[in-house]
Design a protein around this motif. Sequence first.
Motif, PDB file in Angstrom:
ATOM      1  N   ILE A 103       0.837  -1.198   0.000  1.00 22.04           N
ATOM      2  CA  ILE A 103       0.000   0.000   0.000  1.00 22.04           C
ATOM      3  C   ILE A 103       0.876   1.254   0.000  1.00 22.04           C
ATOM      4  CG2 ILE A 103      -1.686   1.340   1.322  1.00 22.04           C
ATOM      5  CD1 ILE A 103      -2.712  -1.382   2.414  1.00 22.04           C
ATOM      6  N   VAL A 116       0.978   3.540  -3.433  1.00 21.12           N
ATOM      7  CA  VAL A 116       0.332   4.855  -3.426  1.00 21.12           C
ATOM      8  C   VAL A 116       1.373   5.955  -3.618  1.00 21.12           C
ATOM      9  CG1 VAL A 116       0.418   5.355  -0.918  1.00 21.12           C
ATOM     10  CG2 VAL A 116      -1.500   6.189  -2.299  1.00 21.12           C
ATOM     11  N   LYS A 146     -10.871   5.193   0.475  1.00 22.13           N
ATOM     12  CA  LYS A 146     -10.936   4.296  -0.683  1.00 22.13           C
ATOM     13  C   LYS A 146     -11.920   4.773  -1.749  1.00 22.13           C
ATOM     14  CE  LYS A 146     -11.227  -0.612  -1.874  1.00 22.13           C
ATOM     15  NZ  LYS A 146     -11.154  -1.982  -1.332  1.00 22.13           N
ATOM     16  N   THR A 186      -2.589  10.178  -0.214  1.00 19.83           N
ATOM     17  CA  THR A 186      -1.290   9.508  -0.136  1.00 19.83           C
ATOM     18  C   THR A 186      -0.644   9.730   1.224  1.00 19.83           C
ATOM     19  OG1 THR A 186      -0.879   9.650  -2.516  1.00 19.83           O
ATOM     20  CG2 THR A 186       1.043   9.420  -1.091  1.00 19.83           C
ATOM     21  N   LEU A 190      -2.646   8.129   4.182  1.00 20.40           N
ATOM     22  CA  LEU A 190      -2.419   6.688   4.304  1.00 20.40           C
ATOM     23  C   LEU A 190      -1.045   6.377   4.896  1.00 20.40           C
ATOM     24  CD1 LEU A 190      -3.952   5.174   1.033  1.00 20.40           C
ATOM     25  CD2 LEU A 190      -4.807   4.958   3.359  1.00 20.40           C
ATOM     26  N   CYS A 249      -3.515   1.975 -11.087  1.00 23.63           N
ATOM     27  CA  CYS A 249      -3.847   2.534  -9.775  1.00 23.63           C
ATOM     28  C   CYS A 249      -5.275   2.162  -9.382  1.00 23.63           C
ATOM     29  CB  CYS A 249      -3.693   4.062  -9.804  1.00 23.63           C
ATOM     30  SG  CYS A 249      -4.183   4.893  -8.281  1.00 23.63           S
ATOM     31  N   SER A 305      -5.448  -1.519  -8.351  1.00 26.84           N
ATOM     32  CA  SER A 305      -4.808  -1.768  -7.055  1.00 26.84           C
ATOM     33  C   SER A 305      -5.677  -1.287  -5.902  1.00 26.84           C
ATOM     34  CB  SER A 305      -3.439  -1.073  -6.995  1.00 26.84           C
ATOM     35  OG  SER A 305      -2.576  -1.574  -7.987  1.00 26.84           O
ATOM     36  N   VAL A 306      -6.198  -0.074  -6.022  1.00 23.12           N
ATOM     37  CA  VAL A 306      -7.043   0.484  -4.960  1.00 23.12           C
ATOM     38  C   VAL A 306      -8.298  -0.361  -4.770  1.00 23.12           C
ATOM     39  CG1 VAL A 306      -8.473   2.452  -4.298  1.00 23.12           C
ATOM     40  CG2 VAL A 306      -6.181   2.831  -5.230  1.00 23.12           C
ATOM     41  N   TYR A 340      -6.603  -2.108  -1.365  1.00 24.68           N
ATOM     42  CA  TYR A 340      -6.507  -1.059  -0.344  1.00 24.68           C
ATOM     43  C   TYR A 340      -7.623  -1.203   0.688  1.00 24.68           C
ATOM     44  CZ  TYR A 340      -2.957   1.687  -2.859  1.00 24.68           C
ATOM     45  OH  TYR A 340      -1.799   2.122  -3.460  1.00 24.68           O
ATOM     46  N   GLU A 379     -10.076   0.436   3.873  1.00 24.60           N
ATOM     47  CA  GLU A 379     -10.650   1.725   4.255  1.00 24.60           C
ATOM     48  C   GLU A 379     -10.149   2.068   5.655  1.00 24.60           C
ATOM     49  OE1 GLU A 379     -11.617   5.002   4.487  1.00 24.60           O
ATOM     50  OE2 GLU A 379     -12.625   4.255   2.691  1.00 24.60           O
TER      51      GLU A 379
END
Length: 442
Positions: free
Chosen positions: A232, A236, A294, A343, A346, A401, A404-405, A409, A411
């Motif tokens: 992650i 990111v 997210k 970014t 996170l 991207c 991947s998210v 990823y 929340e």
Amino acid sequence: MDKRNNAYLYITCFIVSIGGLLLGISANVSGASMYFGDFFGLQSGSFQEGLAVSITMLAAFIGNFFAGNVSERIGRKKSLILAALLFCFCTLGSALSQTYLFFLISRFIGGLGIGISLLVVPMYIAELAPSDKRGFLVSFNQLNIGVGYLVAYASNTLVNGWFDSPELKWRWMLGLGTLFPIIYLIGLTFVPESPVWTENRSQRKDKEKTALSYQEQGRRLFKRPMRLILFIAFSVAFFQMACGINAVLFYAPKVFDMAGFTPDSSFLQSNLIGICMVVMTLASMTLIDRLGRKPLLIIGSCIMIASLLTVSATFYMSGSPVIILIGLLCMIVGFSISLGPITWILLSEIFPYHVKGLGISLAGVFNGIISFAVTTLFPVEIEHLGAGNTFMIYAIIMVFCLISVSLLYPETKGRNMEELEKELIKTTSHYEYDYKPYSDRI
């Protein structure tokens, strides 16, 4: 938290987040680059032209690497004071430069300050903020980055009209930036040290073994249970810069000039980018703790893919400059509600405290490397690949991207940082892991 304490929290976080201005103000070079190339004898589309703009990004990832260790040793507040002093030297030195080498050195020193502030500002705010306000308050950093870009573009436009001499234009564009780190230094005198750093420093005095060396942090950071956190963090950090945002922000007048706008109107269009970034960052701040990280990343990625494809196609077909302007503004919208602020949020949330310094530093270094590469290579790509192909590459990266998210990823909205870290580590593996919890509030 009563209203008085709430106001104090907001004011403190805002003052600290002014560090984001250092990055935004560095965009003053976007207008200056239209003029200093001739003074230093730089060929258009050359590596040297790109390096003059991107050298701060090269230094930023070096600053990123040392930011965690420096902030652990001297504290978050003193680290930010150091960053402001370095950037003061950058703006004055670059404005007064007589040689290309000294120009590069000045901007390199400023980049070290940017690298420190980029990581320490969100780290400080995340350590100070309650979990239900963490996303909003950390977003102050991105807001001030946007304000910095807007101030840079606006001052470039004003200076461009003040002087006829190209040399005076670029020197004043860069020199005016000195005002802002001075303002930041004054503001920092009124903020406290991070309570988390203060408490851990006290613990280290009582128990020397509390603090982990970078070598020990690295041993724990790269264990198998940390794989999801590392993915992650590094992904990111990659997507934030590889989407091409710096190509637009640092070369805005050049891009609009290529699109077909006149030189003077290219400076004016750049102001629209700054305004758009500030307005949409404000919008994202109201949504980030409501809608979540997210969903905003997914929405922002979709907007950026569509806008980058539009810009690419318009350059391919030599279409209307207005469409390119609209496409780039939409790209800024998508970035400002997603990768821009999220970014750093996170990165400040997902690492356990005992490896946070090294983890954020390494992710920041990687982010800086990508930023440097994108900013340096953009003039070369434009020269050899063309604008259409260059923006198509950025669009393809954003597709990865989005994937991947959507798939990997978590929340993190409103999550207690200790619970979040335990979940992320538990998710990655059933192997036993030496976990030390992060204290969410002091």
